[in-house]
Design a protein around this motif. Structure first.
Motif, PDB file in Angstrom:
ATOM      1  N   ASN A   1       5.811   1.765   4.927  1.00  0.00           N
ATOM      2  CA  ASN A   1       5.031   2.409   3.866  1.00  0.00           C
ATOM      3  C   ASN A   1       3.747   3.060   4.383  1.00  0.00           C
ATOM      4  O   ASN A   1       3.109   3.831   3.666  1.00  0.00           O
ATOM      5  N   LEU A   2       3.372   2.772   5.631  1.00  0.00           N
ATOM      6  CA  LEU A   2       2.123   3.295   6.190  1.00  0.00           C
ATOM      7  C   LEU A   2       2.388   4.479   7.117  1.00  0.00           C
ATOM      8  O   LEU A   2       3.436   4.573   7.754  1.00  0.00           O
ATOM      9  N   LYS A   3       1.412   5.359   7.197  1.00  0.00           N
ATOM     10  CA  LYS A   3       1.470   6.489   8.122  1.00  0.00           C
ATOM     11  C   LYS A   3       0.490   6.226   9.262  1.00  0.00           C
ATOM     12  O   LYS A   3      -0.695   5.979   9.023  1.00  0.00           O
ATOM     13  N   PHE A   4       0.980   6.258  10.505  1.00  0.00           N
ATOM     14  CA  PHE A   4       0.145   5.999  11.680  1.00  0.00           C
ATOM     15  C   PHE A   4      -0.135   7.317  12.405  1.00  0.00           C
ATOM     16  O   PHE A   4       0.781   8.095  12.675  1.00  0.00           O
ATOM     17  N   VAL A   5      -1.410   7.543  12.709  1.00  0.00           N
ATOM     18  CA  VAL A   5      -1.829   8.785  13.371  1.00  0.00           C
ATOM     19  C   VAL A   5      -2.690   8.438  14.575  1.00  0.00           C
ATOM     20  O   VAL A   5      -3.660   7.686  14.460  1.00  0.00           O
ATOM     21  N   LYS A   6      -2.332   8.998  15.738  1.00  0.00           N
ATOM     22  CA  LYS A   6      -3.114   8.761  16.948  1.00  0.00           C
ATOM     23  C   LYS A   6      -4.312   9.706  16.982  1.00  0.00           C
ATOM     24  O   LYS A   6      -4.179  10.901  16.717  1.00  0.00           O
TER      25      LYS A   6
ATOM     26  N   MET B   1       0.823  -1.212   0.000  1.00  0.00           N
ATOM     27  CA  MET B   1       0.000   0.000   0.000  1.00  0.00           C
ATOM     28  C   MET B   1       0.857   1.262   0.000  1.00  0.00           C
ATOM     29  O   MET B   1       1.943   1.296   0.554  1.00  0.00           O
ATOM     30  N   GLN B   2       0.328   2.293  -0.631  1.00  0.00           N
ATOM     31  CA  GLN B   2       0.990   3.597  -0.656  1.00  0.00           C
ATOM     32  C   GLN B   2      -0.037   4.668  -0.279  1.00  0.00           C
ATOM     33  O   GLN B   2      -1.231   4.507  -0.514  1.00  0.00           O
ATOM     34  N   ASP B   3       0.472   5.755   0.332  1.00  0.00           N
ATOM     35  CA  ASP B   3      -0.391   6.881   0.722  1.00  0.00           C
ATOM     36  C   ASP B   3      -1.574   6.407   1.566  1.00  0.00           C
ATOM     37  O   ASP B   3      -2.727   6.776   1.326  1.00  0.00           O
TER      38      ASP B   3
ATOM     39  N   LYS C   1     -15.205  13.072   8.285  1.00  0.00           N
ATOM     40  CA  LYS C   1     -15.721  13.630   7.036  1.00  0.00           C
ATOM     41  C   LYS C   1     -14.607  13.538   6.000  1.00  0.00           C
ATOM     42  O   LYS C   1     -13.484  13.951   6.251  1.00  0.00           O
ATOM     43  N   GLY C   2     -14.941  12.981   4.860  1.00  0.00           N
ATOM     44  CA  GLY C   2     -13.914  12.745   3.857  1.00  0.00           C
ATOM     45  C   GLY C   2     -13.174  11.457   4.154  1.00  0.00           C
ATOM     46  O   GLY C   2     -13.649  10.595   4.879  1.00  0.00           O
ATOM     47  N   ASP C   3     -11.985  11.343   3.618  1.00  0.00           N
ATOM     48  CA  ASP C   3     -11.176  10.133   3.804  1.00  0.00           C
ATOM     49  C   ASP C   3      -9.845  10.499   4.450  1.00  0.00           C
ATOM     50  O   ASP C   3      -8.772  10.184   3.933  1.00  0.00           O
ATOM     51  N   LYS C   4      -9.933  11.118   5.609  1.00  0.00           N
ATOM     52  CA  LYS C   4      -8.712  11.511   6.314  1.00  0.00           C
ATOM     53  C   LYS C   4      -7.925  10.295   6.779  1.00  0.00           C
ATOM     54  O   LYS C   4      -6.698  10.269   6.719  1.00  0.00           O
ATOM     55  N   TYR C   5      -8.631   9.281   7.251  1.00  0.00           N
ATOM     56  CA  TYR C   5      -7.997   8.037   7.707  1.00  0.00           C
ATOM     57  C   TYR C   5      -8.515   6.871   6.860  1.00  0.00           C
ATOM     58  O   TYR C   5      -9.724   6.739   6.646  1.00  0.00           O
ATOM     59  N   ASP C   6      -7.610   6.034   6.404  1.00  0.00           N
ATOM     60  CA  ASP C   6      -8.001   4.896   5.563  1.00  0.00           C
ATOM     61  C   ASP C   6      -8.440   3.692   6.386  1.00  0.00           C
ATOM     62  O   ASP C   6      -9.258   2.890   5.928  1.00  0.00           O
ATOM     63  N   ALA C   7      -7.878   3.542   7.565  1.00  0.00           N
ATOM     64  CA  ALA C   7      -8.193   2.372   8.387  1.00  0.00           C
ATOM     65  C   ALA C   7      -7.938   2.697   9.844  1.00  0.00           C
ATOM     66  O   ALA C   7      -7.346   3.732  10.177  1.00  0.00           O
ATOM     67  N   LEU C   8      -8.378   1.794  10.720  1.00  0.00           N
ATOM     68  CA  LEU C   8      -8.276   2.005  12.162  1.00  0.00           C
ATOM     69  C   LEU C   8      -7.850   0.716  12.841  1.00  0.00           C
ATOM     70  O   LEU C   8      -8.390  -0.357  12.553  1.00  0.00           O
ATOM     71  N   VAL C   9      -6.896   0.797  13.754  1.00  0.00           N
ATOM     72  CA  VAL C   9      -6.510  -0.347  14.575  1.00  0.00           C
ATOM     73  C   VAL C   9      -7.496  -0.440  15.737  1.00  0.00           C
ATOM     74  O   VAL C   9      -7.667   0.515  16.497  1.00  0.00           O
TER      75      VAL C   9
END
Length: 725
Positions: free
Chosen positions: A613-618, A590-592, A629-637
């Motif tokens: 390759n992944l960006k993790f955001v708390k 995966m990218q971006d 709103k929108g697609d700020k985060y692609d997935a969630l742990v």
């Protein structure tokens, strides 16, 4: 009554089965769930029908191939065999494309332990290589058995003498024995059809009936497309026979096959029609005429495209079950399906369902619909025999046309018609077949059963501003008559507000029970996780109970009780992205991609190194992801248990359990100096695990058992006549 019975017995077997099916539906609608037990009768009959199938495959293939002459066998396997494989490929491709016509249905469900169970790896060696043919037969490895039978048949071709004839005669005798047994069992098959239809109509919900429409419509369209468009076009493009002639010569055979559901009886007609049309085009020598007479009966013993179309049921079963068959599994399913369909579909379908890890209960849906769909796959099978014979004769007579412009025109025409058909079906079924009701109403109306006098505060205490209190041990809690419990709002399914505005959830219920056992009232106070230790030390609450993952960074600042549950780490993402998060290989590609997380900082640090390759955001809370709103985060742990509960509110999301099956503990927390309460809760929790109370709460809040009151299936006897309650 006697007259009716005589009329029933005088009917053809296919008519008896249709009558049995419709009468079964009527009985099921009349009596409702009270005839659910009849499914056992249906299952017993189907198992009896399967009794002779595996031995029949063995003896029929060995005897049928073994009696061929070497030259005939070489011709059939080299020329007709190649054409048969190409026609199979066309049929399998259309079957694989047909699920694109299934309407999009947003579904969600409570967590199920089956979703995190490791899938049993398929042993392809045992599946396809008959190292021990007896074991292959005993364990139902149909592809391996077919390969063994073909090998024996080919070996017999090269043999001479009386011994060969004895073996062939024995195989044909056995084949007749099994055929007679099957014919006898067919007489009781209407009983099984009646029982299964009655059980299904009496217990199947409205949503399930609506979903069956998806299968029936797509199946009918598939068979009609193959029979009246794709196969005739292939014949017209590659042989002297025109499109209109292909339809004309097959008309009587198609009508007979559709009316009777029997292909065998039209074999002589197919032979004569093929010879007649090739004579009209001066493409029938004496050798070619002999080839037609041999080819049609032999091709009949092999799986035809009509039979292959039943693989669509397995693809539908995956969609119906909410676990669509992955693209990577289609080649294995197709090859195994072709080999297993050398025998009966009643063996092949359960085998294929097991191959892709789908519930065997779905097989009843196939049996129930089989005598409607059987008429349609019969006409496809007939057209397949016509196409195979005409193409093979044209190749033998050197009249097969392989001009690039003609091939390109055929490919574009067939491709465009298939795409148009898929679009029309998808749009049409999407408009008229609606999604089942979203189950958010179930979880949003769940209640805490064991209630004690409760106060719920929604105001967060502020360190340095809110009044602090001394840390209260068990005696102090009993003395003041109040247990203060910290909770995290919107932490589904541990602590959240239901539609009535009540604080509910697994840990809210556990807290109520703890307060009840202490003989006190309970007050819930919200907290932010990063301020948990300081809030406990300030005495804002006595214990935190809200699905807390044990955090290494917090362990020197507070005390965790012994783990309450072990949860399964998973990924929550949009439905169309779920499959891409199930495999490490696809995640690494995966990218971006931005992955949000709320807790598990130690696990996230390891993940950052493993997935650079992944960006993790708390983020602050899980609701920030699901309500983004929108697609700020692609997935969630998140845990699979909590994620499944969130998808009930947001059915556009799905859960992907991680490939390496990681687990983590959740526990309750008390202040570091509150040893008295720590000891009490540890011992209390052991007691509640042993007496089954904690398990009952887990089943209710995590698995949804008892979350909604099951309503009896609508029936005439209950809802119209009111003869029963």
């Amino acid at each position: 009554m006697t007259l009716v019975l005589k009329k029933l017995l005088a009917m053809t077997s296919s008519t008896q089965m249709l009558v049995a099916m419709f009468v079964g539906f009527a009985v099921g609608l009349f009596f409702g769930e009270s005839v659910g037990w009849m499914s056992s009768i249906g299952t017993s009959v189907i198992l009896l029908m399967q009794m002779t199938v595996l031995p029949y495959i063995l003896v029929s293939l060995v005897g049928g191939i073994g009696k061929l002459k070497r030259a005939t066998a070489s011709l059939i396997f080299s020329r007709a065999g190649v054409i048969m494989l190409l026609l199979w490929a066309v049929g399998l491709l259309l079957v694989a494309l047909m699920p694109l016509s299934f309407p999009f249905v947003e579904t969600a469900s409570f967590f199920s332990t089956s979703s995190i169970e490791p899938a049993t790896a398929i042993d392809y060696f045992k599946l396809y290589i008959p190292s021990n043919p007896f074991q292959s037969m005993a364990e139902g490895y149909v592809p391996a058995m077919v390969i063994f039978a073909i090998a024996m048949g080919l070996a017999l071709i090269g043999m001479e003498g009386d011994n060969k004839q004895l073996i062939i005669n024995f195989m044909h005798t056995c084949s007749e024995i099994f055929s007679k047994i099957t014919q006898a069992l067919v007489k009781v098959l209407p009983i099984g059809i009646f029982a299964m239809s009655a059980s299904a109509a009496g217990t199947m919900g409205v949503d399930e009936f609506a979903s069956m429409q998806v299968y029936l419509i797509s199946y009918f369209v598939l068979c009609l497309l193959l029979t009246f468009w794709v196969l005739p076009w292939i014949v017209a493009s590659l042989t002297p026979v025109t499109f209109a002639q292909a339809l004309r010569i097959s008309k009587s055979s198609l009508v007979t096959a559709f009316a009777t559901g029997n292909i065998f009886i039209v074999i002589p007609v197919i032979v004569e029609e093929c010879k007649q049309i090739m004579r009209e085009h001066q493409s029938l020598s004496d050798d070619a005429e002999t080839l037609v007479e041999i080819l049609v009966p032999i091709a009949f013993t092999f799986p035809n495209i009509g039979k292959l179309t039943v693989i669509l049921f397995v693809l539908f079963a995956g969609w119906f079950n909410g676990t669509p068959i992955e693209l990577s599994a289609l080649p294995s399913l197709s090859i195994s399906g072709v080999l297993s369909l050398f025998g009966s579909v009643y063996v092949a379908i359960p085998f294929m369902l097991d191959l892709v890890h789908l519930p065997q209960d779905l097989f009843q849906l196939f049996v129930m619909s089989g005598f409607i769909t059987g008429k349609f796959n019969s006409i496809t099978a007939v057209m397949n025999l016509f196409a195979l014979t005409l193409l093979t004769v044209a190749l033998f007579e050197k009249r097969l046309r392989l001009r690039p412009p003609q091939l390109l025109k055929m490919a574009i025409g067939v491709g465009a018609s298939v795409v148009l058909t898929l679009i029309v079906c998808r749009v049409g079924m999407g408009l008229f077949i609606h999604s089942p009701e979203v189950t958010s109403g179930v979880i949003a109306n769940m209640q805490v059963a064991d209630k004690v006098p409760t106060k719920v505060s929604k105001q967060y205490p502020v360190l340095g501003q809110s009044a602090s209190r001394p840390i209260a041990d068990v005696n102090a809690i009993r003395a003041r008559g109040l247990l203060r419990v910290g909770y995290i709002p919107s932490n589904v399914p541990f602590s959240y507000y239901n539609n009535a505005g009540q604080l509910v959830g697994f840990d809210s219920a556990m807290a109520n029970r703890l307060a009840d056992d202490l003989g006190v009232k309970v007050e819930f106070i919200p907290f932010e996780k990063d301020k948990l230790a300081a809030s406990l030390d300030a005495g804002f609450f006595d214990i935190a109970m809200s699905g807390l993952a044990m955090d290494i960074e917090q362990m020197d600042k507070l005390n965790y009780v012994e783990p309450v549950l072990l949860l399964n780490l998973a990924i929550a993402t949009k439905d169309h992205k779920v499959n891409s998060f199930k495999r490490n290989q696809s995640i690494k590609a995966m990218q971006d991609t931005t992955i949000a997380y709320v807790e598990h900082s130690d696990i996230i640090e390891d993940a950052k190194a493993f997935y650079p390759n992944l960006k993790f955001v708390k983020i602050k809370g899980y609701k920030d992801f699901f309500r983004q709103k929108g697609d700020k985060y692609d997935a969630l742990v998140i845990s699979a248990e909590a994620g499944s509960a969130w998808t009930l509110f947001f059915p556009g999301y799905g859960i992907a359990p991680l490939e390496y099956k990681a687990k983590y503990p959740i526990a309750y927390a008390v202040a570091q100096d509150n040893q008295s309460l720590l000891n009490y809760v540890n011992n209390w929790q052991k007691l509640r695990k042993v007496d089954g109370h904690q398990e009952r709460l887990y089943n209710y809040w995590m698995l949804g058992q008892g979350a909604s009151e099951p309503k009896p299936r609508w029936s005439i006897i209950r809802d119209v006549l009111h003869w029963v309650d």
